[in-house]
Design an enzyme around this catalytic site. Structure first.
Site, short mmCIF file in Angstrom:
data_model
loop_
_atom_site.label_atom_id
_atom_site.label_comp_id
_atom_site.label_asym_id
_atom_site.label_seq_id
_atom_site.Cartn_x
_atom_site.Cartn_y
_atom_site.Cartn_z
N SER A 257 0.88 -1.28 -0.09
CA SER A 257 0.11 -0.14 -0.10
C SER A 257 0.82 1.19 0.00
O SER A 257 1.41 1.59 0.93
CB SER A 257 -0.85 0.13 1.22
OG SER A 257 -1.53 1.33 1.31
N HIS B 177 -1.22 -1.37 -4.28
CA HIS B 177 -2.61 -0.82 -3.67
C HIS B 177 -2.48 0.68 -3.48
O HIS B 177 -1.69 1.22 -2.73
CB HIS B 177 -2.59 -1.60 -2.33
CG HIS B 177 -3.89 -1.48 -1.78
ND1 HIS B 177 -5.04 -2.36 -2.02
CD2 HIS B 177 -4.27 -0.84 -0.64
CE1 HIS B 177 -6.01 -1.85 -1.37
NE2 HIS B 177 -5.43 -0.78 -0.74
N ASP C 15 -4.65 3.77 -2.02
CA ASP C 15 -5.65 4.13 -1.26
C ASP C 15 -6.09 5.59 -1.66
O ASP C 15 -5.55 6.56 -1.32
CB ASP C 15 -5.38 4.06 0.27
CG ASP C 15 -4.97 2.54 0.50
OD1 ASP C 15 -6.04 1.79 0.72
OD2 ASP C 15 -4.14 2.30 0.98
N MET D 227 -8.80 8.59 -0.81
CA MET D 227 -9.66 8.97 0.41
C MET D 227 -10.03 10.14 0.14
O MET D 227 -9.19 11.24 -0.49
CB MET D 227 -8.77 8.88 1.67
CG MET D 227 -8.25 7.47 2.00
SD MET D 227 -7.46 7.44 3.64
CE MET D 227 -6.81 5.70 3.63
N HIS E 29 -8.33 1.41 -4.23
CA HIS E 29 -9.26 1.19 -3.14
C HIS E 29 -9.92 2.44 -2.94
O HIS E 29 -9.27 3.20 -2.45
CB HIS E 29 -8.26 0.62 -2.12
CG HIS E 29 -9.28 0.43 -0.84
ND1 HIS E 29 -8.61 0.12 0.45
CD2 HIS E 29 -10.60 0.27 -0.58
CE1 HIS E 29 -9.72 0.08 1.36
NE2 HIS E 29 -10.80 0.14 0.81
N MET F 237 -12.00 4.58 -1.02
CA MET F 237 -12.56 5.20 0.30
C MET F 237 -13.15 6.52 0.35
O MET F 237 -12.58 7.33 0.79
CB MET F 237 -11.75 4.81 1.31
CG MET F 237 -11.40 3.28 1.93
SD MET F 237 -9.56 3.46 2.41
CE MET F 237 -8.62 3.34 1.23
N MET G 32 -11.95 -5.77 4.54
CA MET G 32 -10.90 -4.80 5.61
C MET G 32 -10.79 -5.28 6.94
O MET G 32 -11.72 -5.86 7.84
CB MET G 32 -11.65 -3.48 5.79
CG MET G 32 -11.94 -2.75 4.36
SD MET G 32 -10.23 -2.39 3.86
CE MET G 32 -9.52 -1.20 5.12
N ASP H 151 -6.99 -6.43 4.21
CA ASP H 151 -6.23 -5.37 4.00
C ASP H 151 -6.13 -4.53 5.50
O ASP H 151 -7.45 -4.21 5.95
CB ASP H 151 -6.80 -4.10 3.03
CG ASP H 151 -6.03 -2.68 2.94
OD1 ASP H 151 -5.17 -2.65 3.53
OD2 ASP H 151 -6.97 -1.86 2.22
C1 DX5 Z 1 -6.35 1.52 5.35
C2 DX5 Z 1 -5.94 1.37 4.01
C3 DX5 Z 1 -4.75 0.31 3.99
C4 DX5 Z 1 -3.69 0.84 4.44
C5 DX5 Z 1 -2.93 -0.57 5.18
O1 DX5 Z 1 -7.50 2.50 5.32
O2 DX5 Z 1 -6.99 0.64 3.24
O3 DX5 Z 1 -4.48 -0.07 2.67
O4 DX5 Z 1 -2.73 1.48 3.63
O5 DX5 Z 1 -1.87 -0.13 6.05
P1 DX5 Z 1 -1.36 -0.98 7.25
O6 DX5 Z 1 -1.01 -2.37 6.28
O7 DX5 Z 1 -0.27 -0.25 7.84
O8 DX5 Z 1 -2.30 -1.32 7.92
ZN ZN Z 2 -6.65 -0.29 1.13
#
Ligand code: DX5
Ligand code: ZN
Length: 216
Positions: free
Chosen positions: A7, A32, A34, A36, A65, A67, A137, A175
């Site tokens: 990630s 990956h 993220d 947001m 991903h 969010m 998750m 994840d």
């Molecule tokens: C959290 C994200 C993850 C995050 C995971 O909301 O969706 O992808 O980056 O990070 P770690 O592995 O540090 O929990």
């Molecule tokens: Zn993620």
């Protein structure tokens, strides 16, 4: 082989190109990403411009991903920058099957994500035939570096049972809070893809590939 998805949330944003290039020789690896919006989750990350740049410097698959409160708003915008998989949160949408159908027209792979408190029973049977990836998750979304929530292991096992019973092939991605201690148990429970941020990037040695291997 289990796919490992570093990630980039935990990577050094000021040196993203070299961070990504460090994984060049890795097999069975997706990045990956993220996304947001500061609304669905209380954090902001990156957008289209950064993703577009990433696509130019890596041959690995890009796994988005989302969010965000309105994943529908991103379908077109992200469709021409080399995203391989588009995952949205089941909880954010009213007509999930319509969205899956729309996404299928534009992306090679479509995923749905479940928050820790959303049971797998929230997903009607027929949806499992339509998706390429189920993201379970194991932390509440929003931040890297959180602790793994043990309660989701049962959900992984149930998802794996659904795959077996119905001879389906979708990826089970997990994840949040993943490290070398819990990875073996996740793989034996049915996970086919592990996302890891802080475990891979927060190392003193910067030997990311060693961390990737240790998860398998
Ligand atoms: C959290 C994200 C993850 C995050 C995971 O909301 O969706 O992808 O980056 O990070 P770690 O592995 O540090 O929990
Ligand atoms: Zn993620």
């Amino acid at each position: 082989m289990t796919i490992i998805a570093p990630s980039l949330l935990s990577a050094d944003f000021l040196n993203l190109q070299s961070e990504v290039e460090a994984f060049k020789s890795a097999k069975d690896l997706w990045f990956h990403l993220d996304l947001m919006d500061g609304h669905y989750v209380p954090n902001l990350t990156f957008g289209k411009t950064v993703l577009k740049g990433l696509h130019k410097v890596t041959a690995h698959k890009l796994d988005a991903h989302l969010m965000v409160s309105n994943p529908e708003d991103y379908i077109e915008a992200l469709s021409d920058i080399g995203i391989h998989n588009f995952t949205f949160h089941w909880e954010t949408v009213n007509h999930q099957d319509c969205l899956i159908r729309e996404l299928k027209k534009l992306y090679p792979s479509v995923g749905i994500s479940l928050n820790p408190a959303t049971p797998i029973e929230a997903i009607p049977d027929y949806i499992f035939n339509e998706v390429d990836l189920l993201l379970i998750m194991s932390v509440n979304p929003g931040f890297g570096g959180q602790y793994f929530i043990e309660g989701v292991v049962d959900k992984i096992k149930k998802a794996n049972q659904i795959k077996k019973d119905r001879n389906l092939n979708f990826h089970i991605q997990v994840d949040g809070g993943i490290n070398d201690k819990n990875a073996p148990m996740l793989i034996s429970s049915g996970a086919t893809m592990l996302v890891a941020g802080s475990y891979i990037f927060n190392t003193d040695s910067n030997d990311y590939l060693k961390r990737v291997d240790s998860l398998r």
